[in-house]
Motif scaffolding. Structure first.
Motif, PDB file in Angstrom:
ATOM      1  N   GLY A 146      -4.268  15.752  -2.853  1.00 40.71           N
ATOM      2  CA  GLY A 146      -4.476  15.637  -1.488  1.00 40.71           C
ATOM      3  C   GLY A 146      -5.653  14.695  -0.971  1.00 40.71           C
ATOM      4  N   LEU A 147      -6.622  14.638  -1.823  1.00 40.46           N
ATOM      5  CA  LEU A 147      -7.524  13.534  -1.593  1.00 40.46           C
ATOM      6  C   LEU A 147      -7.362  12.284  -2.158  1.00 40.46           C
ATOM      7  CD1 LEU A 147     -10.609  13.589  -0.383  1.00 40.46           C
ATOM      8  CD2 LEU A 147     -11.537  13.776  -2.927  1.00 40.46           C
ATOM      9  N   MET A 148      -6.508  12.209  -3.062  1.00 35.04           N
ATOM     10  CA  MET A 148      -5.990  10.892  -3.404  1.00 35.04           C
ATOM     11  C   MET A 148      -4.894  10.159  -2.560  1.00 35.04           C
ATOM     12  SD  MET A 148      -4.253   9.640  -6.998  1.00 35.04           S
ATOM     13  CE  MET A 148      -5.738   9.913  -7.886  1.00 35.04           C
ATOM     14  N   ALA A 149      -4.140  11.111  -1.943  1.00 36.78           N
ATOM     15  CA  ALA A 149      -2.978  10.863  -1.164  1.00 36.78           C
ATOM     16  C   ALA A 149      -3.782  10.490   0.345  1.00 36.78           C
ATOM     17  CB  ALA A 149      -2.051  11.810  -0.711  1.00 36.78           C
ATOM     18  N   LEU A 150      -4.753  11.205   0.772  1.00 38.37           N
ATOM     19  CA  LEU A 150      -5.561  10.778   1.914  1.00 38.37           C
ATOM     20  C   LEU A 150      -6.213   9.351   1.822  1.00 38.37           C
ATOM     21  CD1 LEU A 150      -7.042  13.834   3.704  1.00 38.37           C
ATOM     22  CD2 LEU A 150      -5.285  12.103   4.600  1.00 38.37           C
ATOM     23  N   TYR A 151      -6.624   9.219   0.598  1.00 43.86           N
ATOM     24  CA  TYR A 151      -7.331   7.710   0.240  1.00 43.86           C
ATOM     25  C   TYR A 151      -6.119   6.616   0.461  1.00 43.86           C
ATOM     26  CZ  TYR A 151     -10.114   4.620  -2.642  1.00 43.86           C
ATOM     27  OH  TYR A 151     -10.766   3.454  -3.162  1.00 43.86           O
ATOM     28  N   GLY A 152      -5.240   6.986  -0.167  1.00 46.78           N
ATOM     29  CA  GLY A 152      -4.241   5.829  -0.029  1.00 46.78           C
ATOM     30  C   GLY A 152      -3.810   5.806   1.275  1.00 46.78           C
ATOM     31  N   LEU A 153      -3.587   6.728   2.068  1.00 40.49           N
ATOM     32  CA  LEU A 153      -3.268   6.702   3.547  1.00 40.49           C
ATOM     33  C   LEU A 153      -4.079   5.657   4.242  1.00 40.49           C
ATOM     34  CD1 LEU A 153      -1.530   9.945   4.238  1.00 40.49           C
ATOM     35  CD2 LEU A 153      -0.296   7.745   4.092  1.00 40.49           C
ATOM     36  N   ALA A 154      -5.262   6.155   4.153  1.00 37.30           N
ATOM     37  CA  ALA A 154      -6.591   5.504   4.773  1.00 37.30           C
ATOM     38  C   ALA A 154      -6.484   3.963   4.383  1.00 37.30           C
ATOM     39  CB  ALA A 154      -7.975   6.171   4.366  1.00 37.30           C
ATOM     40  N   LEU A 155      -6.410   3.801   3.088  1.00 39.89           N
ATOM     41  CA  LEU A 155      -6.189   1.917   2.758  1.00 39.89           C
ATOM     42  C   LEU A 155      -5.224   1.422   3.214  1.00 39.89           C
ATOM     43  CD1 LEU A 155      -7.462   2.545  -1.079  1.00 39.89           C
ATOM     44  CD2 LEU A 155      -8.701   1.883   0.761  1.00 39.89           C
ATOM     45  N   LYS A 156      -3.994   2.304   3.309  1.00 38.55           N
ATOM     46  CA  LYS A 156      -2.923   1.527   3.784  1.00 38.55           C
ATOM     47  C   LYS A 156      -2.994   1.013   5.241  1.00 38.55           C
ATOM     48  CE  LYS A 156       1.559   0.858   3.771  1.00 38.55           C
ATOM     49  NZ  LYS A 156       2.363  -0.569   3.316  1.00 38.55           N
ATOM     50  N   SER A 157      -3.713   1.958   6.087  1.00 40.65           N
ATOM     51  CA  SER A 157      -4.001   1.859   7.304  1.00 40.65           C
ATOM     52  C   SER A 157      -4.673   0.749   7.678  1.00 40.65           C
ATOM     53  CB  SER A 157      -4.391   3.391   8.073  1.00 40.65           C
ATOM     54  OG  SER A 157      -5.807   3.375   7.568  1.00 40.65           O
ATOM     55  N   SER A 158      -5.713   0.314   6.519  1.00 44.14           N
ATOM     56  CA  SER A 158      -6.101  -0.744   6.823  1.00 44.14           C
ATOM     57  C   SER A 158      -5.658  -2.156   6.386  1.00 44.14           C
ATOM     58  CB  SER A 158      -7.568  -0.699   6.313  1.00 44.14           C
ATOM     59  OG  SER A 158      -8.442  -0.149   6.971  1.00 44.14           O
ATOM     60  N   CYS A 159      -4.249  -1.890   5.982  1.00 45.15           N
ATOM     61  CA  CYS A 159      -3.354  -3.030   5.241  1.00 45.15           C
ATOM     62  C   CYS A 159      -3.939  -3.552   4.099  1.00 45.15           C
ATOM     63  CB  CYS A 159      -3.315  -4.201   6.469  1.00 45.15           C
ATOM     64  SG  CYS A 159      -2.485  -3.761   7.757  1.00 45.15           S
ATOM     65  N   TYR A 160      -4.523  -2.514   3.445  1.00 41.90           N
ATOM     66  CA  TYR A 160      -5.386  -2.754   2.096  1.00 41.90           C
ATOM     67  C   TYR A 160      -4.259  -2.716   1.019  1.00 41.90           C
ATOM     68  CZ  TYR A 160      -9.417  -3.474  -1.104  1.00 41.90           C
ATOM     69  OH  TYR A 160     -10.096  -3.892  -2.077  1.00 41.90           O
ATOM     70  N   ASP A 161      -4.465  -3.804   0.036  1.00 38.77           N
ATOM     71  CA  ASP A 161      -3.165  -3.829  -0.919  1.00 38.77           C
ATOM     72  C   ASP A 161      -3.718  -2.792  -2.012  1.00 38.77           C
ATOM     73  OD1 ASP A 161      -1.648  -4.466  -3.193  1.00 38.77           O
ATOM     74  OD2 ASP A 161      -2.456  -6.401  -3.621  1.00 38.77           O
ATOM     75  N   LEU A 162      -2.863  -1.805  -2.046  1.00 37.41           N
ATOM     76  CA  LEU A 162      -3.021  -0.390  -2.812  1.00 37.41           C
ATOM     77  C   LEU A 162      -3.151  -0.852  -4.423  1.00 37.41           C
ATOM     78  CD1 LEU A 162      -1.300   2.466  -1.133  1.00 37.41           C
ATOM     79  CD2 LEU A 162      -3.686   1.411  -0.842  1.00 37.41           C
ATOM     80  N   ASN A 163      -2.250  -1.871  -4.632  1.00 34.97           N
ATOM     81  CA  ASN A 163      -2.107  -2.229  -6.294  1.00 34.97           C
ATOM     82  C   ASN A 163      -3.432  -2.815  -6.599  1.00 34.97           C
ATOM     83  OD1 ASN A 163       0.703  -1.743  -6.475  1.00 34.97           O
ATOM     84  ND2 ASN A 163       1.091  -3.506  -5.467  1.00 34.97           N
ATOM     85  N   THR A 164      -4.422  -3.180  -5.994  1.00 34.41           N
ATOM     86  CA  THR A 164      -5.694  -3.430  -6.383  1.00 34.41           C
ATOM     87  C   THR A 164      -6.666  -2.508  -6.703  1.00 34.41           C
ATOM     88  OG1 THR A 164      -6.706  -3.738  -4.097  1.00 34.41           O
ATOM     89  CG2 THR A 164      -5.329  -5.647  -5.104  1.00 34.41           C
ATOM     90  N   ILE A 165      -6.331  -1.069  -6.284  1.00 33.25           N
ATOM     91  CA  ILE A 165      -7.135  -0.013  -6.602  1.00 33.25           C
ATOM     92  C   ILE A 165      -6.716   0.673  -7.590  1.00 33.25           C
ATOM     93  CG2 ILE A 165      -7.729   2.293  -5.549  1.00 33.25           C
ATOM     94  CD1 ILE A 165      -8.847  -0.147  -3.956  1.00 33.25           C
ATOM     95  N   THR A 166      -7.768   0.723  -8.736  1.00 36.56           N
ATOM     96  CA  THR A 166      -7.273   1.359 -10.010  1.00 36.56           C
ATOM     97  C   THR A 166      -8.306   2.631 -10.441  1.00 36.56           C
ATOM     98  OG1 THR A 166      -8.761  -0.113 -11.261  1.00 36.56           O
ATOM     99  CG2 THR A 166      -6.250  -0.566 -10.776  1.00 36.56           C
ATOM    100  N   PHE A 167      -7.926   3.449 -11.207  1.00 37.57           N
ATOM    101  CA  PHE A 167      -8.435   4.396 -11.893  1.00 37.57           C
ATOM    102  C   PHE A 167      -8.617   4.256 -13.495  1.00 37.57           C
ATOM    103  CE2 PHE A 167      -7.911   6.085  -7.621  1.00 37.57           C
ATOM    104  CZ  PHE A 167      -9.161   6.590  -7.218  1.00 37.57           C
ATOM    105  N   ASP A 168      -9.455   4.659 -14.013  1.00 39.97           N
ATOM    106  CA  ASP A 168      -9.490   4.653 -15.375  1.00 39.97           C
ATOM    107  C   ASP A 168      -9.495   6.001 -16.066  1.00 39.97           C
ATOM    108  OD1 ASP A 168      -9.741   1.717 -15.848  1.00 39.97           O
ATOM    109  OD2 ASP A 168     -12.051   2.061 -15.613  1.00 39.97           O
ATOM    110  N   VAL A 169      -8.530   6.352 -16.950  1.00 34.66           N
ATOM    111  CA  VAL A 169      -8.391   7.834 -17.586  1.00 34.66           C
ATOM    112  C   VAL A 169      -7.762   7.430 -18.907  1.00 34.66           C
ATOM    113  CG1 VAL A 169      -7.253   9.893 -17.370  1.00 34.66           C
ATOM    114  CG2 VAL A 169      -7.835   8.839 -15.229  1.00 34.66           C
ATOM    115  N   ASN A 170      -8.664   8.217 -19.832  1.00 30.19           N
ATOM    116  CA  ASN A 170      -8.441   8.041 -21.256  1.00 30.19           C
ATOM    117  C   ASN A 170      -8.218   6.629 -21.738  1.00 30.19           C
ATOM    118  OD1 ASN A 170      -8.063  10.769 -21.603  1.00 30.19           O
ATOM    119  ND2 ASN A 170      -6.033  10.725 -20.868  1.00 30.19           N
ATOM    120  N   ASP A 171      -9.350   5.658 -21.276  1.00 27.82           N
ATOM    121  CA  ASP A 171      -9.335   4.359 -21.515  1.00 27.82           C
ATOM    122  C   ASP A 171      -8.205   3.491 -21.038  1.00 27.82           C
ATOM    123  OD1 ASP A 171     -11.962   4.570 -22.782  1.00 27.82           O
ATOM    124  OD2 ASP A 171     -10.780   5.528 -24.600  1.00 27.82           O
ATOM    125  N   LYS A 172      -7.545   4.145 -20.108  1.00 27.01           N
ATOM    126  CA  LYS A 172      -6.337   3.315 -19.491  1.00 27.01           C
ATOM    127  C   LYS A 172      -6.338   2.846 -17.851  1.00 27.01           C
ATOM    128  CE  LYS A 172      -1.260   3.470 -19.845  1.00 27.01           C
ATOM    129  NZ  LYS A 172      -0.080   3.988 -19.959  1.00 27.01           N
TER     130      LYS A 172
END
Length: 426
Positions: free
Chosen positions: A93-119
């Motif tokens: 839920g929190l990640m989805a809301l974060y994505g919607l908030a960024l999208k509402s500011s026309c922010y490029d979601l492809n530039t937002i990344t997270f690191d998990v297991n060195d990936k």
């Protein structure tokens, strides 16, 4: 003939006239908008993506403050989600809301990344993985890893971002709607029906659901009927705090929720009575009052936006504790059914949180722990016993037998009453 002309003119005037003649509806919307901006000044808690989403969907902007809040989301909230992912926690839920908030500011979601297991992978890739985990959990346990509200948010965020939602993921939400599984304890969750309605409407509009178009329509009709059947005589749908999302969903699904409808007027009446003082509550109500929905994010272009909203200085109001005391009986019911009762006198107008703090200081054996959420603080442990989401349990709060619709920080004690805190499964 003259009479006909007069009648026609009166009808035309009535049909185009706003619900009020003094512009108070616009003033109310501007007031709510400013209250949301002022909530950004609080240093407590994480920056709220739902608040950002509402500010961006509004007709009135303060772009400098919105940019400042966007930057906080990209640092503070981003780091919080990263920590949760690193620890293997579900944050759909929190990640989805974060994505919607960024999208509402026309922010490029492809530039937002997270690191998990060195990936390193994008936010949307991680959200798709979260949804797959949720779907698999439904397959073997008949319920999501989190809940259907967060599941719906995940579907919605992927869909409005132009990501094709897996048919099996959508199908699980469709079946849950058909089987009336949107419940919180024994009570139907209007918030969940509303969020699911917006999510499935987005899926339908995208044309990507190839499994069975008829069952998608059936689920949407069922959700719409559930929402309409939950409308109270005063116009609220479910309760005061679920009406905003419910109206958004009805608008998204094509229902005619006019400016003068009972639900619109109910929200305006509640807002004028300061029912929506919690920023999260305002953030879900404000878009509906402007006839916007979370699906509007899909077509947001961030061009030629009004940037005239100015916050006037506000003189801080010091509220002195009331000299009038009221008695509160606090009953704690554990998961095993064992009960304990306590009594405390509190100043009239105290929040439930303040009452519990006073009770704890009396050293009568009552203790509690709280955690933060987008809605404010909530109880996590009482008298050493936890009610954890991972165990699908929570502390159910009621006053004289009536379930509370507000959290411990918002509910006010204005009269003697019995508060029951019960460890409840869902």
């Amino acid at each position: 003939m003259l009479l006909l002309v007069i009648i026609t003119g009166l009808v035309a005037f009535a049909s185009c006239r706003p619900c009020d003649v003094d512009g108070s509806n616009l003033e109310l919307i501007l007031s709510l908008n400013k209250n949301l901006f002022r909530s950004l000044e609080s240093p407590e808690g994480l920056p709220n993506p739902s608040v950002h989403l509402a500010l961006r969907l509004s007709h009135h902007h303060n772009l400098a403050k919105e940019t400042e809040h966007l930057n906080r989301l990209k640092t503070e909230l981003h780091d919080n989600i990263q920590t949760s992912l690193t620890n293997g926690q579900a944050v759909t839920g929190l990640m989805a809301l974060y994505g919607l908030a960024l999208k509402s500011s026309c922010y490029d979601l492809n530039t937002i990344t997270f690191d998990v297991n060195d990936k390193k992978e994008t936010l949307l890739t991680h959200l798709k993985k979260q949804m797959e985990q949720e779907k698999e959990h439904i397959a073997f346990s008949h319920r999501p890893l989190t809940n259907y509200y967060q599941y719906s948010l995940g579907v919605l965020a992927l869909c409005v971002s132009g990501i094709r939602v897996n048919n099996h993921v959508s199908h699980k939400l469709i079946k849950a709607a058909e089987n009336e599984q949107f419940k919180h304890g024994e009570t139907e969750s209007i918030d969940t029906y509303a969020m699911a309605g917006m999510a499935l409407q987005c899926v339908k509009d995208s044309g990507s659901y190839a499994h069975n178009a008829a069952e998608l329509d059936t689920a949407l009709n069922k959700i719409k009927q559930k929402l309409l059947a939950s409308r109270r005589s005063d116009g609220h749908i479910g309760n005061e705090f679920s009406t905003g999302l419910a109206v958004q969903a009805l608008l998204a699904m094509g229902s005619d929720v006019g400016e003068c409808s009972a639900s619109m007027e109910a929200m305006r009446t509640a807002a004028r009575s300061n029912v929506y003082h919690n920023p999260m509550a305002i953030s879900q109500t404000l878009p509906a009052l402007q006839r916007k929905t979370y699906l509007s994010v899909k077509t947001q272009n961030c061009l030629n936006e009004d940037d005239t909203l100015v916050l006037e200085p506000v003189t801080p109001v010091v509220v002195l504790p009331s000299e009038t005391k009221v008695n509160v009986m606090v009953e704690v019911v554990t998961a095993s059914g064992a009960a304990a009762a306590y009594s405390v006198d509190v100043p009239k107008g105290s929040s439930l949180l303040e009452a519990l703090e006073l009770l704890e200081r009396k050293n009568v054996g009552f203790t509690f722990q709280k955690e933060s959420s987008l809605w404010g603080p909530f109880l996590s442990a009482v008298n050493g016993e936890q009610a954890r989401q991972s165990d699908r349990r929570y502390w159910h709060l009621s006053s004289d037998g009536t379930a509370l619709t507000e959290g411990i920080g918002d509910f006010k004690i204005n009269a003697a009453q019995r508060i029951t805190i019960k460890n409840t499964s869902y």
